[in-house]
Write a protein that holds these residues in place. Structure first.
Motif, mmCIF file in Angstrom:
data_model
loop_
_atom_site.group_PDB
_atom_site.id
_atom_site.type_symbol
_atom_site.label_atom_id
_atom_site.label_comp_id
_atom_site.label_asym_id
_atom_site.label_seq_id
_atom_site.Cartn_x
_atom_site.Cartn_y
_atom_site.Cartn_z
ATOM 1 N N GLN A 141 1.186 9.907 -9.713
ATOM 2 C CA GLN A 141 1.006 9.643 -8.281
ATOM 3 C C GLN A 141 2.113 8.733 -7.758
ATOM 4 O O GLN A 141 2.602 8.901 -6.642
ATOM 5 C CB GLN A 141 -0.364 9.013 -8.040
ATOM 6 C CG GLN A 141 -1.504 9.997 -8.285
ATOM 7 C CD GLN A 141 -2.854 9.322 -8.444
ATOM 8 O OE1 GLN A 141 -2.966 8.102 -8.407
ATOM 9 N NE2 GLN A 141 -3.886 10.133 -8.642
ATOM 10 N N GLN A 142 2.540 7.779 -8.578
ATOM 11 C CA GLN A 142 3.647 6.900 -8.163
ATOM 12 C C GLN A 142 4.931 7.703 -7.993
ATOM 13 O O GLN A 142 5.734 7.443 -7.101
ATOM 14 C CB GLN A 142 3.856 5.782 -9.186
ATOM 15 C CG GLN A 142 2.740 4.759 -9.151
ATOM 16 C CD GLN A 142 3.006 3.560 -10.038
ATOM 17 O OE1 GLN A 142 4.130 3.255 -10.405
ATOM 18 N NE2 GLN A 142 1.946 2.866 -10.405
ATOM 19 N N GLN A 143 5.099 8.696 -8.859
ATOM 20 C CA GLN A 143 6.285 9.547 -8.744
ATOM 21 C C GLN A 143 6.228 10.344 -7.442
ATOM 22 O O GLN A 143 7.228 10.492 -6.744
ATOM 23 C CB GLN A 143 6.360 10.489 -9.953
ATOM 24 C CG GLN A 143 7.634 11.270 -10.031
ATOM 25 C CD GLN A 143 8.869 10.387 -10.110
ATOM 26 O OE1 GLN A 143 9.028 9.612 -11.037
ATOM 27 N NE2 GLN A 143 9.746 10.486 -9.121
ATOM 28 N N MET A 144 5.035 10.832 -7.106
ATOM 29 C CA MET A 144 4.894 11.568 -5.838
ATOM 30 C C MET A 144 5.186 10.643 -4.665
ATOM 31 O O MET A 144 5.788 11.056 -3.669
ATOM 32 C CB MET A 144 3.498 12.168 -5.723
ATOM 33 C CG MET A 144 3.296 13.322 -6.700
ATOM 34 S SD MET A 144 1.638 13.983 -6.595
ATOM 35 C CE MET A 144 1.453 14.685 -8.229
ATOM 36 N N LEU A 145 4.759 9.381 -4.780
ATOM 37 C CA LEU A 145 5.031 8.418 -3.710
ATOM 38 C C LEU A 145 6.538 8.179 -3.571
ATOM 39 O O LEU A 145 7.068 8.117 -2.456
ATOM 40 C CB LEU A 145 4.301 7.095 -3.989
ATOM 41 C CG LEU A 145 4.554 5.980 -2.977
ATOM 42 C CD1 LEU A 145 4.172 6.410 -1.558
ATOM 43 C CD2 LEU A 145 3.770 4.710 -3.363
ATOM 44 N N ALA A 146 7.213 8.057 -4.709
ATOM 45 C CA ALA A 146 8.672 7.842 -4.656
ATOM 46 C C ALA A 146 9.352 9.026 -3.967
ATOM 47 O O ALA A 146 10.276 8.860 -3.162
ATOM 48 C CB ALA A 146 9.222 7.652 -6.069
ATOM 49 N N ILE A 147 8.863 10.234 -4.245
ATOM 50 C CA ILE A 147 9.433 11.429 -3.602
ATOM 51 C C ILE A 147 9.086 11.411 -2.103
ATOM 52 O O ILE A 147 9.936 11.669 -1.251
ATOM 53 C CB ILE A 147 8.917 12.721 -4.282
ATOM 54 C CG1 ILE A 147 9.412 12.780 -5.735
ATOM 55 C CG2 ILE A 147 9.375 13.962 -3.511
ATOM 56 C CD1 ILE A 147 8.799 13.885 -6.573
ATOM 57 N N GLY A 148 7.829 11.053 -1.806
ATOM 58 C CA GLY A 148 7.404 10.972 -0.407
ATOM 59 C C GLY A 148 8.243 9.974 0.368
ATOM 60 O O GLY A 148 8.649 10.228 1.510
ATOM 61 N N LEU A 162 -4.555 1.978 -0.529
ATOM 62 C CA LEU A 162 -4.565 1.303 -1.834
ATOM 63 C C LEU A 162 -3.178 0.783 -2.181
ATOM 64 O O LEU A 162 -2.160 1.284 -1.686
ATOM 65 C CB LEU A 162 -5.039 2.262 -2.937
ATOM 66 C CG LEU A 162 -6.466 2.791 -2.814
ATOM 67 C CD1 LEU A 162 -6.814 3.639 -4.026
ATOM 68 C CD2 LEU A 162 -7.451 1.622 -2.684
ATOM 69 N N ILE A 163 -3.164 -0.200 -3.073
ATOM 70 C CA ILE A 163 -1.901 -0.771 -3.543
ATOM 71 C C ILE A 163 -1.208 0.264 -4.438
ATOM 72 O O ILE A 163 -1.847 0.847 -5.327
ATOM 73 C CB ILE A 163 -2.200 -2.062 -4.357
ATOM 74 C CG1 ILE A 163 -2.916 -3.096 -3.489
ATOM 75 C CG2 ILE A 163 -0.943 -2.645 -4.977
ATOM 76 C CD1 ILE A 163 -2.111 -3.619 -2.328
ATOM 77 N N ALA A 164 0.077 0.467 -4.220
ATOM 78 C CA ALA A 164 0.795 1.517 -4.960
ATOM 79 C C ALA A 164 0.720 1.314 -6.472
ATOM 80 O O ALA A 164 0.624 2.276 -7.239
ATOM 81 C CB ALA A 164 2.249 1.558 -4.500
ATOM 82 N N GLY A 165 0.725 0.044 -6.891
ATOM 83 C CA GLY A 165 0.683 -0.251 -8.326
ATOM 84 C C GLY A 165 -0.612 0.191 -8.983
ATOM 85 O O GLY A 165 -0.684 0.270 -10.217
ATOM 86 N N THR A 175 0.844 -1.197 0.000
ATOM 87 C CA THR A 175 0.000 0.000 0.000
ATOM 88 C C THR A 175 0.886 1.256 0.000
ATOM 89 O O THR A 175 2.094 1.188 0.275
ATOM 90 C CB THR A 175 -0.909 0.075 1.243
ATOM 91 O OG1 THR A 175 -0.075 0.236 2.385
ATOM 92 C CG2 THR A 175 -1.778 -1.161 1.381
ATOM 93 N N ILE A 176 0.238 2.368 -0.255
ATOM 94 C CA ILE A 176 0.957 3.648 -0.250
ATOM 95 C C ILE A 176 1.586 3.875 1.125
ATOM 96 O O ILE A 176 2.753 4.244 1.244
ATOM 97 C CB ILE A 176 -0.020 4.778 -0.631
ATOM 98 C CG1 ILE A 176 -0.216 4.749 -2.145
ATOM 99 C CG2 ILE A 176 0.471 6.150 -0.212
ATOM 100 C CD1 ILE A 176 -1.557 4.487 -2.607
#
Ligand code: ATP
Length: 240
Positions: A145-152, A136-139, A97-98
């Motif tokens: 949004q995945q890029q924002m998660l990688a930055i987060g 939710l599952i990151a995939g 998940t995120i």
């Protein structure tokens, strides 16, 4: 008065084994500012970042970080001192998940669990979409949004210097703008950002300092407000 210098790279040389790719890279990143590193494909931008993070051996020049020479400091120690690197192509765990992804970003720092949940909340304030989708599952998220998660995830390590390698890669133009706006907003948290980008206009628009590399050498380094289209054409193509 200008902001505190976080990182100063002077005449750095680095590459892969005997292959010297970066021959003379110089740049500055200040606290609360964005330095964008531009250059054609193969100019040596990613290799420069790998030298700064310690993933590639620096064979010449000096890296000064927070007033200290870190040229010979191993990569994990650079992370511990506050240098976080988001590599090209977003390394997130698609099946988690995120929130789990964010927590993983913090575990390596040895921070206590209670502090980690506070850090996660701070990331949700910076990137509200991650908070909305936390379970939710990151995939399942979009590329932006995945890029924002990688930055987060990188921010969970509480860096002073955040290094981003082409966060716009593979994203639609409207999403690129959104990611750039988010990156711009990160300046207010007091960190310094070193950003590699192919999207010249979008990245110069949010930058404080612009550095251009050409064949492993810095050919332009200047406050973004003083950089003209002609400067960039000259740096990229050698003529106007
Ligand atoms: P791009 O925008 O295409 O990623 P870049 O400016 O980031 O370009 P680098 O990825 O730093 O450029 O590559 C610079 C040079 O180093 C290229 O000639 C490339 O072939 C070479 N290079 C990159 N990675 C390696 C590697 N792992 N081993 C050997 N050579 C490499």
């Amino acid at each position: 008065m200008s902001n505190e210098v976080l990182l100063e790279v002077s005449g750095m040389q680095t590459g892969y084994g005997d292959l010297k790719v970066v021959r003379d890279a110089s740049l500055v990143v200040r606290r609360g500012e964005i330095t964008v590193l531009l250059g054609r494909n193969g100019a040596g931008k990613t290799t420069t970042l790998r030298g700064i993070t310690g993933l590639n051996k620096v064979t010449g020049g000096v890296l000064n970080y927070l007033g200290e020479d870190i040229t010979g400091v191993p990569a994990p120690k650079r992370v511990a001192r506050g240098i976080s690197y988001v590599q090209e192509g977003k390394r997130i765990f698609h099946e988690l998940t995120i929130e789990q992804n964010l927590l993983l970003g913090g575990y390596s720092t040895g921070v206590r669990k209670r502090a980690l949940s506070k850090f996660v909340q701070e990331i949700y304030e910076l990137f509200p979409i991650l908070g909305e989708k936390r379970h939710l599952i990151a995939g399942s998220m979009s590329g932006g949004q995945q890029q924002m998660l990688a930055i987060g995830q990188a921010l969970m390590a509480k860096p002073q210097l955040l290094i981003l390698d082409e966060p716009s890669q593979g994203l639609a133009p409207v999403i690129v703008k959104e990611v750039m706006e988010r990156v711009h907003a990160l300046k207010d948290t007091g960190i310094g950002i070193l950003l590699i980008e192919q999207m010249v206009q979008d990245s110069v628009a949010i930058a404080d300092e612009v550095t251009v590399l050409e064949m492993g050498q810095t050919v332009l380094s200047r406050p973004a407000a003083e950089v003209t289209i002609e400067d960039l054409q000259q740096a990229y193509f050698g003529s106007v």
